[in-house]
Design a protein around this motif. Structure first.
Motif, PDB file in Angstrom:
ATOM      1  N   SER A 187      21.153  38.727 -79.027  1.00 22.36           N
ATOM      2  CA  SER A 187      20.016  38.015 -79.614  1.00 22.36           C
ATOM      3  C   SER A 187      18.786  38.884 -79.434  1.00 22.36           C
ATOM      4  CB  SER A 187      19.795  36.654 -78.953  1.00 22.36           C
ATOM      5  OG  SER A 187      18.624  36.050 -79.433  1.00 22.36           O
ATOM      6  N   ALA A 188      18.156  39.246 -80.563  1.00 25.46           N
ATOM      7  CA  ALA A 188      16.967  40.101 -80.484  1.00 25.46           C
ATOM      8  C   ALA A 188      15.799  39.392 -79.809  1.00 25.46           C
ATOM      9  CB  ALA A 188      16.571  40.548 -81.891  1.00 25.46           C
ATOM     10  N   GLU A 189      15.836  38.051 -79.763  1.00 29.94           N
ATOM     11  CA  GLU A 189      14.746  37.311 -79.137  1.00 29.94           C
ATOM     12  C   GLU A 189      14.803  37.360 -77.621  1.00 29.94           C
ATOM     13  OE1 GLU A 189      15.020  33.379 -80.592  1.00 29.94           O
ATOM     14  OE2 GLU A 189      14.584  33.894 -82.677  1.00 29.94           O
ATOM     15  N   HIS A 190      15.982  37.588 -77.079  1.00 27.61           N
ATOM     16  CA  HIS A 190      16.154  37.504 -75.617  1.00 27.61           C
ATOM     17  C   HIS A 190      16.535  38.828 -74.974  1.00 27.61           C
ATOM     18  CE1 HIS A 190      15.866  33.315 -76.453  1.00 27.61           C
ATOM     19  NE2 HIS A 190      17.069  33.207 -76.980  1.00 27.61           N
ATOM     20  N   TRP A 191      17.031  39.812 -75.737  1.00 23.19           N
ATOM     21  CA  TRP A 191      17.498  41.077 -75.158  1.00 23.19           C
ATOM     22  C   TRP A 191      16.804  42.249 -75.852  1.00 23.19           C
ATOM     23  CZ3 TRP A 191      20.143  41.844 -70.853  1.00 23.19           C
ATOM     24  CH2 TRP A 191      21.023  40.868 -70.385  1.00 23.19           C
ATOM     25  N   ASN A 192      16.560  43.277 -75.093  1.00 20.34           N
ATOM     26  CA  ASN A 192      16.169  44.587 -75.623  1.00 20.34           C
ATOM     27  C   ASN A 192      17.240  45.570 -75.166  1.00 20.34           C
ATOM     28  OD1 ASN A 192      14.863  46.732 -76.754  1.00 20.34           O
ATOM     29  ND2 ASN A 192      13.181  46.798 -75.280  1.00 20.34           N
ATOM     30  N   ILE A 193      18.144  45.933 -76.079  1.00 19.42           N
ATOM     31  CA  ILE A 193      19.346  46.691 -75.733  1.00 19.42           C
ATOM     32  C   ILE A 193      19.139  48.155 -76.122  1.00 19.42           C
ATOM     33  CG2 ILE A 193      21.819  46.932 -76.155  1.00 19.42           C
ATOM     34  CD1 ILE A 193      21.939  43.951 -76.630  1.00 19.42           C
ATOM     35  N   HIS A 194      19.535  49.071 -75.202  1.00 19.44           N
ATOM     36  CA  HIS A 194      19.340  50.503 -75.399  1.00 19.44           C
ATOM     37  C   HIS A 194      20.680  51.219 -75.310  1.00 19.44           C
ATOM     38  CE1 HIS A 194      15.000  49.859 -74.706  1.00 19.44           C
ATOM     39  NE2 HIS A 194      15.394  49.050 -73.742  1.00 19.44           N
ATOM     40  N   LEU A 195      20.798  52.326 -76.044  1.00 19.90           N
ATOM     41  CA  LEU A 195      21.917  53.260 -75.918  1.00 19.90           C
ATOM     42  C   LEU A 195      21.435  54.449 -75.102  1.00 19.90           C
ATOM     43  CD1 LEU A 195      24.808  54.196 -76.746  1.00 19.90           C
ATOM     44  CD2 LEU A 195      23.714  55.347 -78.686  1.00 19.90           C
ATOM     45  N   LYS A 196      22.162  54.768 -74.033  1.00 16.03           N
ATOM     46  CA  LYS A 196      21.770  55.868 -73.161  1.00 16.03           C
ATOM     47  C   LYS A 196      22.885  56.913 -73.084  1.00 16.03           C
ATOM     48  CE  LYS A 196      18.298  53.648 -70.283  1.00 16.03           C
ATOM     49  NZ  LYS A 196      17.745  53.530 -68.914  1.00 16.03           N
ATOM     50  N   LYS A 197      22.466  58.163 -72.819  1.00 17.94           N
ATOM     51  CA  LYS A 197      23.398  59.286 -72.718  1.00 17.94           C
ATOM     52  C   LYS A 197      23.099  60.068 -71.451  1.00 17.94           C
ATOM     53  CE  LYS A 197      24.974  63.452 -75.147  1.00 17.94           C
ATOM     54  NZ  LYS A 197      24.792  64.322 -76.339  1.00 17.94           N
ATOM     55  N   ARG A 198      24.172  60.510 -70.791  1.00 12.58           N
ATOM     56  CA  ARG A 198      24.014  61.298 -69.563  1.00 12.58           C
ATOM     57  C   ARG A 198      23.890  62.779 -69.916  1.00 12.58           C
ATOM     58  NH1 ARG A 198      28.537  60.465 -65.217  1.00 12.58           N
ATOM     59  NH2 ARG A 198      29.700  61.747 -66.707  1.00 12.58           N
ATOM     60  N   THR A 199      22.882  63.417 -69.341  1.00 20.07           N
ATOM     61  CA  THR A 199      22.665  64.837 -69.582  1.00 20.07           C
ATOM     62  C   THR A 199      23.605  65.668 -68.706  1.00 20.07           C
ATOM     63  OG1 THR A 199      20.944  64.973 -67.880  1.00 20.07           O
ATOM     64  CG2 THR A 199      20.261  64.354 -70.113  1.00 20.07           C
ATOM     65  N   GLN A 200      23.581  66.983 -68.926  1.00 15.94           N
ATOM     66  CA  GLN A 200      24.419  67.867 -68.125  1.00 15.94           C
ATOM     67  C   GLN A 200      23.975  67.906 -66.674  1.00 15.94           C
ATOM     68  OE1 GLN A 200      24.400  71.677 -70.060  1.00 15.94           O
ATOM     69  NE2 GLN A 200      25.674  70.994 -71.792  1.00 15.94           N
ATOM     70  N   GLN A 201      22.723  67.570 -66.420  1.00 15.64           N
ATOM     71  CA  GLN A 201      22.226  67.520 -65.038  1.00 15.64           C
ATOM     72  C   GLN A 201      22.548  66.200 -64.345  1.00 15.64           C
ATOM     73  OE1 GLN A 201      20.327  68.395 -67.680  1.00 15.64           O
ATOM     74  NE2 GLN A 201      20.488  70.615 -67.339  1.00 15.64           N
TER      75      GLN A 201
END
Length: 942
Positions: free
Chosen positions: A616-630
């Motif tokens: 639900s866009a009203e209740h969540w702010n969802i992100h896609l994250k990626k792990r770097t080489q470090q």
């Protein structure tokens, strides 16, 4: 005589004088008692001759007025001529006195008893510096006596406690102090403690003290001390109960001893050994912490491989013997067999004629040579004849060699109707061809697709083009041969496609690297820190699936250049998450890694990751994250943002991501409101305890992702647990309220629960931020008799001021009678790696026609944007505009979303609706359309 008379007269006068004084005294007293207006008080005492003053046998006692009921004050004295009450310093009217007079037989003195009534109104009307009081005044011939003052008060007890006891969670052997301050009252209330509605007797239990200022003190907490405690206050007016305080005595888990090391898992080479331990010494109870550390340890081991023996080279031939033979030998020593290896196969000694057949020992040997020579010539003649006949038959055959043999009996038979379709289909490979609408041919026989070209034969030619030059030969009642002599509809392809012999279909493309797709073994999940699967993919693309986890990877056709192939891997981190949440952010998905990282693709690939958020866009702010080489995590994009680098499509249970580079990805969520919901999967497992009468229930609450539940299943398999009820979904809100788990409806005469509380409470933070750590509560049940084999109860899992789920347990504790409940649906576990056209739901030729139709902008609106809209893709369309073929990327996203259902009918409906929309916009008939419509799609099943 006169003097005597005078003397007598004087004595009598004295007596009369005393009598007169007495009468005057009593007259004054009576007047005062009657309330005369002279205002004079009774004398406290009068001079008297030595004697006995009144003695009080009974004095008035302190009294309390309950509600509106008057109270009676009594006093009794002897010897007493009269008794009156004085209240608050004033005499009580004589009419309010009730007196009784009697004679004391032992002393002969008069005994007088008097009582009066005091009402609530009298007490309430009195306003003085002290309480309302009364006392008795008694008279005799010799004087007066006063009794003690008796106070009279109105009794009451207020409703609310000044301090209620508060519930607590304490470790075993810890101290418990419950405070209680009773309500204000007159007289002061007495306090009594109840545990589970039963009175507590501190005199019988030295571990409990209730004497310290109404508080309850338990010096060393025991499991049996868990329960609901209530403070009870009471006086002569009423009783009051405090709020119940729940005391939970929890036990933190402890590891058992390590088991013995297992045998090496391989018979040859380098492998591993493992040992395990369980969190049962003791098992965590009542929300106690689970054991920290690893439950399984592994070490490497090396097993000696068996070495098969091999022959040495032959020795030189020996000298020719008189029998015209010579010998040679060899030994099995290159190498000799070791570690259980096989001995060399074959002869260790060999002999042959050493004169080239010129050695004749007698007439008998000469006849044998002639016989053998004749037989050899006959065999050669027969072989030449057979070869000749075979060549002759082949040269005169009209049907070729493509005939199905008797192995087709095991393949099954199905009737196929090859029909032409009406003119005007936009997806026809050759729309200009005029089909014969009267042609309808039916062929029966075993059909098996061997390679991508054969699949196209069935999905394209049989549906869209008439089959030309079809040869049918019935070899027997069960064997039919089909051959297509011309494949003009596949420009650029030179090889011919035929149906294979037999029914053994190949389901993977052969690559030059000869790599076999790796299939993850579910039985080894509990011993791995990650799940991993691999597959080899080439130009035709394919799909890589992690069985029973919801994680998959789609490599589109053409993403890998021709003549190239890559071994692609995919893994899920099952250890401690490397992504550390910041602030209110929580991890919503597993950490998924795909690679190799240096691989370059020409078309975006689709990665599907499951999540546990109630979207639900009203209740969540969802992100896609990626792990770097470090090792650091960086945000790639927010799901609701516009981006041209990647695309995220969030479904109710999974997120489909279009990416250009491989790496490690995860989804995180930041709750915007308290109504943000995480979806939890709740399940109950059961197993017998070491004690034959005990049975353990373990209730799990994990994130609603398949891989999280898979970890629970693996742990339970190692502990011998059995799933007792289908798992259910619980909506857990981010409102900071805790989770309660309780056992209900236990058969009272068959089972009992230990300890005596059946409710456990888990703090909000442990549930909300549980991430990958399985959260569970354990309950221990005990049978009264060994004959009880059936268990029936309910498990209630609910969030305070939130959602609730009930798990109904109906099971047999006997292993042989227990019904097995399936953990996972094995839909995608059979083929983790699928390559080529069979990995896709939409046939390749149809994809080409759809892309050719929609990629080109159209003034009538029938372009890739309408295709995206009809497939519920309405956001971030700028991403598709940057692609060389937007329609192809949209279809790749459709393939990722429908990998399980393969709902081609929905795509057909979308195409059909686009066709109807186009007809409305153009307002012309179907025969006048420059582009074909899509109404054929539903009839052909797309």
């Amino acid at each position: 005589m006169g003097r005597a008379a005078a003397a007598g007269t004087g004595a009598g006068g004295a007596r009369r004088w005393l009598r007169w004084l007495e009468l005057c005294f009593w007259a004054a007293g009576a007047a005062a008692a009657r309330g005369t207006d002279n205002g004079e008080a009774l004398p406290e005492s009068i001079p008297s001759a030595p004697g006995t003053l009144p003695h009080f046998i009974e004095e008035p006692d302190d009294a309390y007025i309950i509600k509106s009921n008057p109270i009676a004050l009594r006093c009794k004295a002897r010897p007493a001529m009269q008794i009156f009450f004085k209240c608050n310093g004033e005499w009580v009217h004589q009419n309010e006195h009730v007196s009784e007079e009697s004679l004391d037989e032992s002393s002969g003195l008069k005994v007088r008893e008097v009582f009066i009534n005091v009402t609530r109104q009298q007490v309430e009307d009195f306003h003085g510096p002290e309480d309302y009081w009364c006392q008795c005044v008694a008279w005799s011939h010799l004087g007066t006596s006063k009794s003690r003052k008796a106070s009279v008060r109105i009794a009451y007890l207020r409703k609310n406690f000044e301090q209620d006891p508060q519930g607590r969670e304490v470790p075993i052997e810890g101290m418990i102090v419950l405070h209680c301050r009773p309500p204000e009252g007159v007289p002061a209330a007495e306090v009594e403690w109840l545990k589970n509605e039963e009175p507590i007797d501190s005199e019988q239990d030295e571990n409990i003290d209730t004497r310290a200022d109404h508080n309850l003190i338990i010096r060393q907490a025991r499991l049996s001390d868990s329960g609901n405690y209530t403070c009870m206050a009471a006086n002569i007016v009423a009783k009051r109960r405090s709020l119940s305080a729940t005391v939970v005595v929890y036990v933190n888990g402890g590891w058992s001893s390590w088991t013995e090391w297992s045998a090496c898992n391989v018979r040859c080479g380098r492998g591993w050994q493992k040992r395990s331990r369980t969190c049962t010494n003791p098992a965590p109870l009542n929300g106690g912490a689970f054991c920290e550390g690893m439950s399984v340890q592994k070490i490497t081991c090396t097993s000696l491989c068996p070495v098969d023996g091999s022959w040495e080279v032959w020795s030189e031939w020996s000298v020719c013997s008189p029998e015209c033979e010579h010998l040679r030998i060899r030994e099995c020593t290159a190498p000799p067999p070791r570690n259980g290896g096989k001995f060399c196969e074959g002869l260790s000694q060999e002999s042959e004629n050493c004169t080239d057949g010129l050695c004749i020992l007698g007439i008998e040997n000469a006849s044998d040579i002639a016989l053998y020579s004749g037989l050899g010539a006959a065999v050669v003649a027969v072989a030449v004849l057979v070869i000749g006949v075979t060549l002759y038959r082949r040269s005169h055959s009209d049907y070729g060699v493509d005939v199905i043999d008797s192995s087709a009996l095991t393949g099954g038979f199905q009737t196929f109707n090859f029909k032409t379709v009406r003119q005007g289909n936009s997806l026809l490979l050759n729309p200009a061809m005029q089909p014969d609408l009267t042609v309808s041919r039916t062929y029966s026989g075993p059909i098996c697709l061997q390679d991508p070209l054969d699949k196209e034969l069935m999905t394209e030619s049989s549906l869209f083009n008439p089959l030309s030059d079809i040869k049918v030969k019935v070899q027997s009642s069960f064997m039919v041969s089909l051959g297509v002599s011309e494949r003009a509809e596949y420009p650029g392809k030179n090889r011919l496609g035929t149906f294979p012999h037999g029914n053994n279909c190949a389901f993977s493309t052969v690559h030059p690297r000869n790599k076999t797709p790796f299939i993850q073994n579910l039985s080894s999940l509990a011993t791995r820190t990650e799940l991993r699967t691999t597959g080899v993919f080439g130009h035709l693309g394919g799909r890589l699936v992690m069985p029973n986890t919801g994680v998959s990877l789609l490599i589109p056709h053409g993403a890998i250049p021709e003549e190239n192939s890559w071994e692609i891997y995919m893994s899920i981190n099952q250890g401690e998450p490397s992504l550390q949440s910041e602030g209110s952010e929580v991890l919503l998905s597993p950490e998924v890694t795909c690679g190799p990282p240096d691989m370059v693709v020409t078309t975006p690939f689709a990665l599907t990751i499951p999540h546990c958020a109630d979207v639900s866009a009203e209740h969540w702010n969802i992100h896609l994250k990626k792990r770097t080489q470090q090792g650091k995590w960086e945000e790639v994009m927010s799901v609701e943002d516009e981006s041209t680098s990647c695309y995220c499509l969030l479904d109710p249970f999974a997120c489909h991501v279009l990416l250009d580079s491989f790496g490690t990805y995860a989804l995180t969520g930041e709750p915007i409101t308290d109504c943000a919901v995480k979806q939890l999967k709740v399940a109950v497992f059961g197993c017998m305890s070491c004690n034959s009468l005990d049975y353990n229930l373990r209730v799990y609450c994990v994130d609603n992702t398949p891989c999280a539940f898979q970890e629970v299943v693996s742990d339970e398999r190692h502990q011998g647990g059995q799933l007792l009820e289908e798992p259910k979904l619980l909506h857990f809100k981010g409102n900071t309220f805790s989770l309660q788990i309780s056992v209900l409806d236990i058969p009272p005469f068959l089972w009992r629960i230990k300890p005596f509380t059946a409710c456990q409470e888990v703090p909000f933070s442990r549930v909300w931020c549980s991430n990958r750590q399985p959260l569970h509560c354990a309950f221990s049940l005990e049978r009264y008799t060994p004959t009880t084999t059936e268990l029936s109860c309910k498990i209630c899992i609910r969030q305070l001021k939130g959602h609730e789920q009930i798990l109904q347990v109906e099971t047999s504790i006997l292993e042989s009678e227990r019904e097995t409940i399936t953990f996972f649906a094995q839909e995608d576990s059979a083929f983790p790696a699928q390559t080529g056209p069979k990995a896709f739901k939409i046939p390749y030729s149809i994809r080409q026609r759809i892309c050719a139709t929609f990629d080109t902008p159209n003034a009538k609106g029938k372009d890739w944007q309408m295709l995206a809209q009809k497939n519920s893709i309405n956001r971030n369309l700028s991403y598709f505009a940057t692609q060389s073929s937007p329609s192809a990327v949209i279809l790749n996203l459709w393939e990722a979303r429908h990998q399980h259902d393969g709902d081609l009918d929905s795509l057909a409906c979308a195409l059909e609706e686009i066709g109807r929309t186009h007809m409305k916009l153009s307002n012309i008939t179907e025969s006048q359309l420059d582009e074909p419509d899509f109404n054929y799609s539903r009839q052909n099943g797309l």
